[in-house]
Every structure is written in C-alpha cells, then in structure tokens.
Design a protein around this motif. Structure first.
Motif, short mmCIF file in Angstrom:
data_model
loop_
_atom_site.label_atom_id
_atom_site.label_comp_id
_atom_site.label_asym_id
_atom_site.label_seq_id
_atom_site.Cartn_x
_atom_site.Cartn_y
_atom_site.Cartn_z
N LYS A 149 -144.40 -7.94 -41.96
CA LYS A 149 -144.90 -9.27 -41.67
C LYS A 149 -144.41 -9.71 -40.30
O LYS A 149 -143.26 -9.50 -39.96
CB LYS A 149 -144.33 -10.23 -42.73
N SER A 150 -145.31 -10.31 -39.50
CA SER A 150 -144.86 -10.88 -38.23
C SER A 150 -144.00 -12.10 -38.52
O SER A 150 -144.35 -12.93 -39.36
CB SER A 150 -146.05 -11.30 -37.37
N THR A 151 -142.86 -12.18 -37.84
CA THR A 151 -141.95 -13.32 -38.01
C THR A 151 -141.47 -13.75 -36.63
O THR A 151 -141.70 -13.05 -35.63
CB THR A 151 -140.71 -12.93 -38.84
N TYR A 152 -140.80 -14.91 -36.56
CA TYR A 152 -140.23 -15.33 -35.28
C TYR A 152 -139.25 -14.31 -34.74
O TYR A 152 -139.34 -13.93 -33.56
CB TYR A 152 -139.61 -16.73 -35.40
N PRO A 153 -138.30 -13.82 -35.56
CA PRO A 153 -137.39 -12.80 -35.00
C PRO A 153 -138.11 -11.53 -34.54
O PRO A 153 -137.74 -10.94 -33.52
CB PRO A 153 -136.44 -12.52 -36.17
N SER A 154 -139.16 -11.12 -35.27
CA SER A 154 -139.83 -9.89 -34.86
C SER A 154 -140.61 -10.09 -33.56
O SER A 154 -140.81 -9.16 -32.78
CB SER A 154 -140.75 -9.35 -35.97
N LEU A 155 -141.05 -11.32 -33.30
CA LEU A 155 -141.79 -11.59 -32.07
C LEU A 155 -140.88 -11.99 -30.91
O LEU A 155 -141.20 -11.75 -29.75
CB LEU A 155 -142.83 -12.70 -32.29
#
Lengths: 298, 298
Positions: free
Chosen positions: A249-255
């Motif tokens: 899932k795309s998340t703030y930390p991953s982005l």
C-alpha cells in the motif's frame, strides 16, 4: 464548561454521554434481533470517539451547551461505524479483526454485516431529522443533513473508499494519496468540526478557519496512522504491525521516507493550530486534541 | 393534470421526468469514475418505477403540481435501487441477473457494488435536504427525511431483508411471511404514497386512509409477484420461472395454494380501492395503478 487543560475529563465525560445515547437510539428500534445485535456490536466496539469529541469540543469553544451536539455526534459515529463494517468485508479490505475483536461479518455473517451497515447509515439521518425540535431549528437540522450526506457520500467518504480500492497494488502519487485520505477519513473529521460550528451559529469566517483546521487535522491524523503502522506495536494499534507494507500500500512514509512523513505531520499540526488561533474562540480543548493526534500511539 | 383514464400517458411522461432527474443528480457529482458508472448503471436498469409513479399520482390526486414530487420520487427510487444492488450480492441473494441484465457486482465487482449502494442511499437524503428551498418548507423536508429513513432503515426495509435472510430454508407462517413483505417491499411503497401526501399537505384522515391503501397495495403487489413466479414466463418476469420454489422459499401460493393466493390478492385489491374511496380525492390514477398491479404480468 471548564477551560483549557481539562481534555481528559472532558473526553471521558462526553464519551459516556455519547455511548449512552448511541445505545439508546438503537435500543428503541423494533427490528429483528440479529440486526440490532449486529448494529450494537460495532457501535460498542469503542475506539477513540474522536469525531464525536470534535463535535463537542467545537460547541465548547463557542461556549454552547455541548449536549446540543449529541444527535450530530451520534449520527457521525454511526456513519463512521457503518463504514468500518463495510470496509472490513471480504470483498473490501477482508479484515478479521478490528480493535482486537472479530469484525462484524465474522460474528454475524456477511449479509447481516452489510445490512447492519445500511441500517446505521440510514439511522444517522433519522436521528438528526428527529432532533430538530425544539432545540434546533428545522433549517439548521436540514443544513446538518445536507453537509453530512455530502461528507459521507459519493463526493466524500465513499469517494475516498472507491479511490482507495481503485488504487490498490498501484503506486500512487502524493496527490492521489491525499485525495484518498482527504475523502476517506478527512471528510468525516471535517463534518464533525463543521457540525459543531453549524449548531453554534458560527460566522462565515469562523467556519472557514475551522474547516481549514479540520483539513490539516485530518491529514495529520492519517500521517500519524501510517507512521504508527511502522513504529507501533501490535498491542498499541490493535492490528498486525506493518500490514500496510505487506499489502504493497502507498503510504506517507513509503512516498516521503519516515523522516519526511514526520516532518509533514509536524507541518500539518502547526497549520492546524494556526487556523484555530484565527477563530477568536476558546480553543484550548481543540488545541489539546490536535497535539494528542500528533503524539497518539494507538 | 388530466383526470382518470390517462394512466398510460401520465406514467410515460413522469417516467421520463424521473429518469432525467435521476441522471442529473448523479451527473453533477464529483466522484471516481467507476463509482458514478456503477450508480448510473443500476439507476438506468429501469423497471416499472412504480414507487415514483405513486408519489406523482398522489400529488395529482390532490391537484398539486407533480413536479413538486421529483426530489422525493428520485430519493425513493435511489433507495429502491441501492436495496436491489445489495440484495443481489453473493452473500445475500447471489443473483447474476436483474431485469435481464448482469447485476451490479457482476459488472463492477462486489466492492464497487457495495459502495454504489451506500452512495445511492446517502444521496437520497442529500437530495431531499437540498430541495427544501424554495418550494418546500424546511419542516416538510425534515418530515420527509424522518419518514423516509424510518421506512428504509432498521424498522423498515432493512428489517424485512434481515427477516427474509433469517427465514431462508425455514417454513414460515403467514404472519412471518407478511412481516417480511410489509417491511421488505411494503414500507417503501407506503412511503411513496405518504411522501405525496406530506408534500400535498394532506389532513390526518387523508393520510390514514392513504397509508391503509398503501399497505393493501403492497401486499397485493407481493402476492402477484409470487403468483407470477409460478404462472409467468421467464421472458415476462426477467428471471428464471419457479426460482422461489427452487429455493424452498415460503410464498403465498405455497402457504395458501395458488387459488388461495389469488383470492387473497383480490381481497387486498378490494380493500385498497375501498380505502382510496374514503379520501375524497381525485383518485382515478391511483385506482388504475391498483388494478394494474392486480393484473400485471411482469
């Protein structure tokens, strides 16, 4: 109402008020037993009751009797609860646990879970329509229903959920991620703040500042959620840690990286507090809620 | 409005009015494309539009401008449509076809079908709340929302659906069967009639007679449905003939014999017409609708 520094007692008192009212609303209904049980099960599953708390805290900021907010707070919490029941379904997020308890469809079956959700959504509008007299003028009740239906429906929360599903297993841009969160969780947080403002007879400018406050608060809430998914313990957050990463899932930390997400969280908190300051209201409780969301660990 | 004997043209004209309004309401929404498409797909799937027709016919009986009923008629048709989408889901009735077309979840997937249903239900209340000014006083709009939410929710349509699911593969008594039908289909037919009465400013007695009329009409509608499942052709009814018997479902013919069911149908039709006669209104169209329901073959 007491002033600043009393969030803990204010929250405890109003949580009790809310939960009593929620169960009363459903208790009065004449319906098949299993339907009522399924509705009550998820309403009682608890959680932070952050949306009702915002309704009450805004009324308090205006110096109003917070009990005026009980119908709106219950309606919003019912909509939040129905959305969790439907989101947890096998064809949606397929979750077996919610706040450490089996999800609604695990206990009552999928059909009854869908119906319990439908019934809670419907009841939310009934409650506001019934509460109109004598404390709340009919025009005010109608405005609440108008705003609540917009926030909950195809232009609001349901849009966010549809976009979330469409975006599964895709890498999202920051704009797409914000669209999802502003709708899926943000709109219901905003309508909580707005309901308090409508019931208090807020001026146009006060509404505008409060809505801007609620938008930053909602994004901060979601970023903190994503950070907790990495840093939290299963016990703290009531679901398996790292479940977002496991889902691709795309998340703030991953982005943004974890540090970037924390910086963004702090920015939104600072902006939220700045908007509050412009309202010229007694916003002590709302500031405390904002700081709590920045630091929450569940 | 023209008087008696004009049902065909009245129905055609108002069906067009309704369907244009339905698509306009959804067209204006800003939402993910797939969600809007799923909502429109089922709204356009057509059907008899009997509920909106009742709203318009009651307004006509009072000599009112039938356009006053457009928001309520659309709201009720949206609730009817959402209920079909959710009923057709695999965990509910698991139907692949509806009116000869693939069901919503067959085209858009289960998750989007659930969300399209949720969005239509939410939109129905938004429409009425927005229509309040200037033609309809706020108190009247609120009363419509109160009655519609009761008719659609845990004390109304959803109660009927929950009881229907709980009663599957059990043999039901006539009382249990009537409970299911009075809620699952009856409440939405009644609120259609009641909405027209509320918008027309009906007297207490007129409302009472119209509600009794709608109750008999609803049961007649359901009994005719059960009879059609035995006597109809697949082409006529748009689903496999005998599907109720195949499901071991209790029906009026299975409880009363086919002749007994026909007699019961005639009784309800006679009572419906008798209640209409007591309203002292121009009920030509409503009588025609009643006779049509008694004789309908799809």
């Amino acid at each position: 109402m007491e002033k600043g520094g009393t969030l803990e007692s204010f929250a405890a008192e109003h949580k009790k008020l809310l939960e009593t009212a929620l169960i009363n609303y459903v208790g009065k209904i004449q319906a098949p037993d299993i339907l009522k049980k399924a509705m009550v099960y998820s309403l009682e599953a608890g959680g932070k009751r952050i949306r009702p708390l915002l309704v009450f805290a805004v009324l308090s900021a205006f110096g109003k009797d917070t009990r005026l907010g009980i119908p709106a707070a219950c309606a919003i919490e019912m909509i939040h609860t129905y959305s969790l029941i439907h989101d947890d379904l096998p064809s949606m997020d397929d979750d077996d646990l919610r706040r450490g308890k089996p999800t609604n469809h695990k206990v009552f079956g999928e059909a009854n879970a869908i119906l319990a959700g439908d019934a809670l959504l419907t009841l939310s509008f009934q409650i506001i329509a019934q509460a109109a007299q004598p404390q709340v003028p009919a025009e005010t009740a109608l405005e609440l229903i108008r705003e609540l239906s917009k926030a909950a429906g195809a232009e609001g929360m349901v849009a966010g959920q549809a976009a979330d599903i469409a975006g599964e297993n895709k890498s999202l841009s920051l704009n797409e991620l914000e669209y999802i969160h502003e709708h899926k969780t943000g709109k219901l947080l905003s309508i909580s703040v707005l309901s308090g403002a409508i019931l208090s007879g807020a001026s146009y400018d006060q509404r505008r500042h409060l809505l801007q406050f609620s938008r930053d608060l909602g994004l901060a809430f979601q970023i903190r959620d994503d950070i907790l998914d990495i840093e939290g313990t299963e016990e703290m957050i009531g679901k398996p840690v790292g479940s977002d990463a496991g889902n691709d899932k795309s998340t703030y930390p991953s982005l943004l990286t974890l540090d970037g997400a924390k910086q963004k969280l702090n920015e939104h908190i600072a902006q939220a507090l700045a908007h509050l300051a412009k309202t010229n209201l007694d916003t002590g409780l709302l500031e405390e809620i904002t700081n709590l969301i920045a630091a929450r660990n569940h």
